[in-house]
Design an enzyme around this catalytic site. Structure first.
Site, PDB file in Angstrom:
ATOM      1  N   THR A  62       6.993  -3.771   2.942  1.00 42.74           N
ATOM      2  CA  THR A  62       6.217  -5.018   2.792  1.00 42.74           C
ATOM      3  C   THR A  62       6.577  -5.754   1.501  1.00 42.74           C
ATOM      4  O   THR A  62       6.238  -6.923   1.348  1.00 42.74           O
ATOM      5  CB  THR A  62       4.713  -4.696   2.741  1.00 42.74           C
ATOM      6  OG1 THR A  62       4.474  -3.905   1.553  1.00 42.74           O
ATOM      7  CG2 THR A  62       4.258  -3.922   3.963  1.00 42.74           C
ATOM      8  N   ARG A 109       6.760  -0.806  -5.490  1.00 42.35           N
ATOM      9  CA  ARG A 109       6.869  -1.846  -4.495  1.00 42.35           C
ATOM     10  C   ARG A 109       7.130  -1.183  -3.157  1.00 42.35           C
ATOM     11  O   ARG A 109       8.110  -0.472  -2.994  1.00 42.35           O
ATOM     12  CB  ARG A 109       8.032  -2.748  -4.900  1.00 42.35           C
ATOM     13  CG  ARG A 109       7.995  -4.094  -4.314  1.00 42.35           C
ATOM     14  CD  ARG A 109       9.053  -4.947  -4.953  1.00 42.35           C
ATOM     15  NE  ARG A 109      10.408  -4.503  -4.658  1.00 42.35           N
ATOM     16  CZ  ARG A 109      11.442  -5.327  -4.545  1.00 42.35           C
ATOM     17  NH1 ARG A 109      11.260  -6.619  -4.719  1.00 42.35           N
ATOM     18  NH2 ARG A 109      12.639  -4.877  -4.291  1.00 42.35           N
ATOM     19  N   ASP A 144      15.961   3.457 -10.714  1.00 38.52           N
ATOM     20  CA  ASP A 144      16.968   4.456 -10.326  1.00 38.52           C
ATOM     21  C   ASP A 144      18.088   4.526 -11.354  1.00 38.52           C
ATOM     22  O   ASP A 144      18.575   5.617 -11.681  1.00 38.52           O
ATOM     23  CB  ASP A 144      17.541   4.119  -8.944  1.00 38.52           C
ATOM     24  CG  ASP A 144      16.598   4.480  -7.820  1.00 38.52           C
ATOM     25  OD1 ASP A 144      15.704   5.323  -8.038  1.00 38.52           O
ATOM     26  OD2 ASP A 144      16.738   3.916  -6.719  1.00 38.52           O
ATOM     27  N   ASP A 192      18.705  -1.360  -8.647  1.00 39.13           N
ATOM     28  CA  ASP A 192      17.357  -0.801  -8.839  1.00 39.13           C
ATOM     29  C   ASP A 192      17.229  -0.270 -10.265  1.00 39.13           C
ATOM     30  O   ASP A 192      17.850   0.741 -10.622  1.00 39.13           O
ATOM     31  CB  ASP A 192      17.121   0.320  -7.819  1.00 39.13           C
ATOM     32  CG  ASP A 192      15.672   0.783  -7.838  1.00 39.13           C
ATOM     33  OD1 ASP A 192      15.197   1.202  -8.928  1.00 39.13           O
ATOM     34  OD2 ASP A 192      15.004   0.720  -6.805  1.00 39.13           O
TER      35      ASP A 192
HETATM   36  C1  PRP Z   1      10.819  -2.499  -9.559  1.00 41.84           C
HETATM   37  C2  PRP Z   1      10.735  -3.180 -10.901  1.00 41.84           C
HETATM   38  C3  PRP Z   1       9.449  -3.944 -10.790  1.00 41.84           C
HETATM   39  C4  PRP Z   1       9.433  -4.350  -9.347  1.00 41.84           C
HETATM   40  C5  PRP Z   1       9.860  -5.779  -9.255  1.00 41.84           C
HETATM   41  O1  PRP Z   1      10.020  -1.391  -9.523  1.00 41.84           O
HETATM   42  O2  PRP Z   1      10.777  -2.275 -11.986  1.00 41.84           O
HETATM   43  O3  PRP Z   1       8.297  -3.189 -11.116  1.00 41.84           O
HETATM   44  O4  PRP Z   1      10.384  -3.514  -8.677  1.00 41.84           O
HETATM   45  O5  PRP Z   1       9.752  -6.236  -7.962  1.00 41.84           O
HETATM   46  P1  PRP Z   1       8.720  -7.360  -7.529  1.00 41.84           P
HETATM   47  O6  PRP Z   1       8.803  -8.441  -8.553  1.00 41.84           O
HETATM   48  O7  PRP Z   1       9.238  -7.802  -6.183  1.00 41.84           O
HETATM   49  O8  PRP Z   1       7.349  -6.759  -7.433  1.00 41.84           O
HETATM   50  P2  PRP Z   1       9.946  -0.434  -8.229  1.00 41.84           P
HETATM   51  O9  PRP Z   1       8.893  -0.898  -7.285  1.00 41.84           O
HETATM   52  O10 PRP Z   1      11.318  -0.260  -7.685  1.00 41.84           O
HETATM   53  O11 PRP Z   1       9.379   0.916  -8.843  1.00 41.84           O
HETATM   54  P3  PRP Z   1      10.037   1.910  -9.919  1.00 41.84           P
HETATM   55  O12 PRP Z   1       9.995   1.209 -11.258  1.00 41.84           O
HETATM   56  O13 PRP Z   1       9.141   3.083  -9.858  1.00 41.84           O
HETATM   57  O14 PRP Z   1      11.442   2.212  -9.495  1.00 41.84           O
HETATM   58  N1  URA Z   2      13.411  -4.065  -8.420  1.00 41.46           N
HETATM   59  C1  URA Z   2      14.567  -3.694  -9.014  1.00 41.46           C
HETATM   60  O1  URA Z   2      14.645  -2.639  -9.658  1.00 41.46           O
HETATM   61  N2  URA Z   2      15.645  -4.490  -8.844  1.00 41.46           N
HETATM   62  C2  URA Z   2      15.583  -5.650  -8.160  1.00 41.46           C
HETATM   63  O2  URA Z   2      16.611  -6.354  -8.062  1.00 41.46           O
HETATM   64  C3  URA Z   2      14.371  -6.013  -7.554  1.00 41.46           C
HETATM   65  C4  URA Z   2      13.293  -5.200  -7.707  1.00 41.46           C
END
Ligand code: PRP
Ligand code: URA
Length: 209
Positions: free
Chosen positions: A108, A104, A203, A200
């Site tokens: 944006t 994400r 993380d 997150d």
């Molecule tokens: C997080 C989560 C989802 C997304 C959700 O991933 O694991 O994939 O955010 O957010 P949304 O519903 O607003 O799209 P992130 O983009 O942080 O990537 P990561 O799993 O690599 O940490």
């Molecule tokens: N992605 C995450 O990992 N946590 C949130 O709360 C939203 C998006």
């Protein structure tokens, strides 16, 4: 309109609370996500079709039920979705695993695709698309879009925690996709994080912050 199934078994609720606690470190966080994913898989697969077979017990011949060969694929959204694969595979070891890489954009909040590898017969399989967090719904909606472009029609979305905004987005974009969650939270904050959520997920799983 798709259905939202909240899997609020007491064991699941208890374990989600432990995951939310900011003092829970990556090792325990991973173990809990693994356990919850297995418990969720039990409910998510409840409608798998059965067929009758004849077997011989030590006592007699008997007609019993087995799963009717419906093929499953588990598709984690990278990276946090990876934390849900093993728990589900414990229950359905014959499932194939595909991967969709999305992150994400922090400014944006729009999903950016960087990887997609699915089983060659993905379109014949029931797909369990897994990601712990459903926030704005942008990532899940885009991932479902990729799956549909590859011919997949039978898709379930499995999330640990969802915000109402994300559920509404997926239901609007993909009314044919049922959503399974362990917890429905209150709302998103200004940075698109779920409140109360767990922070997150990627993380916390991988210890990257
Ligand atoms: C997080 C989560 C989802 C997304 C959700 O991933 O694991 O994939 O955010 O957010 P949304 O519903 O607003 O799209 P992130 O983009 O942080 O990537 P990561 O799993 O690599 O940490
Ligand atoms: N992605 C995450 O990992 N946590 C949130 O709360 C939203 C998006």
């Amino acid at each position: 309109m798709s259905k939202v199934h909240v899997i609020d078994h007491p064991l699941v609720q208890h374990k989600v609370s432990l995951m939310r606690d900011k003092e829970t470190g990556p090792k325990e966080f991973r173990e809990l996500l693994n356990e919850i994913s297995m418990l969720m898989a039990y409910e998510v697969t409840r409608d798998l079709p059965l067929k009758t077979v004849e077997i011989e017990t030590p006592i007699c011949r008997a007609q019993t039920k087995v799963i009717a060969g419906k093929k499953l694929a588990i598709v984690p959204i990278l990276r946090a979705g990876l934390g849900m694969v093993d728990g589900i595979m414990n229950l359905v070891p014959a499932a194939k695993v595909g991967h969709i890489g999305l992150y994400r954009d922090p400014n944006t909040l729009e999903p950016v695709e960087y990887y997609c590898k699915l089983p060659s017969d993905a379109e014949e399989r029931e797909i369990l698309l897994v990601d712990p967090m459903l926030a704005t719904g942008g990532s899940a909606s885009a991932a479902i879009g990729f799956l549909k472009k590859r011919g997949c029609r039978n898709i379930k979305l499995v999330n640990l925690i969802a915000a109402p905004e994300g559920v509404a987005r997926v239901q609007a974009d993909h009314p044919d996709v049922d959503i399974y969650v362990a917890a429905m939270d209150e709302k998103l904050n200004d940075h698109g994080y779920i409140i109360p959520g767990l922070g997150d997920a990627g993380d916390r799983l991988f210890g990257t912050k």
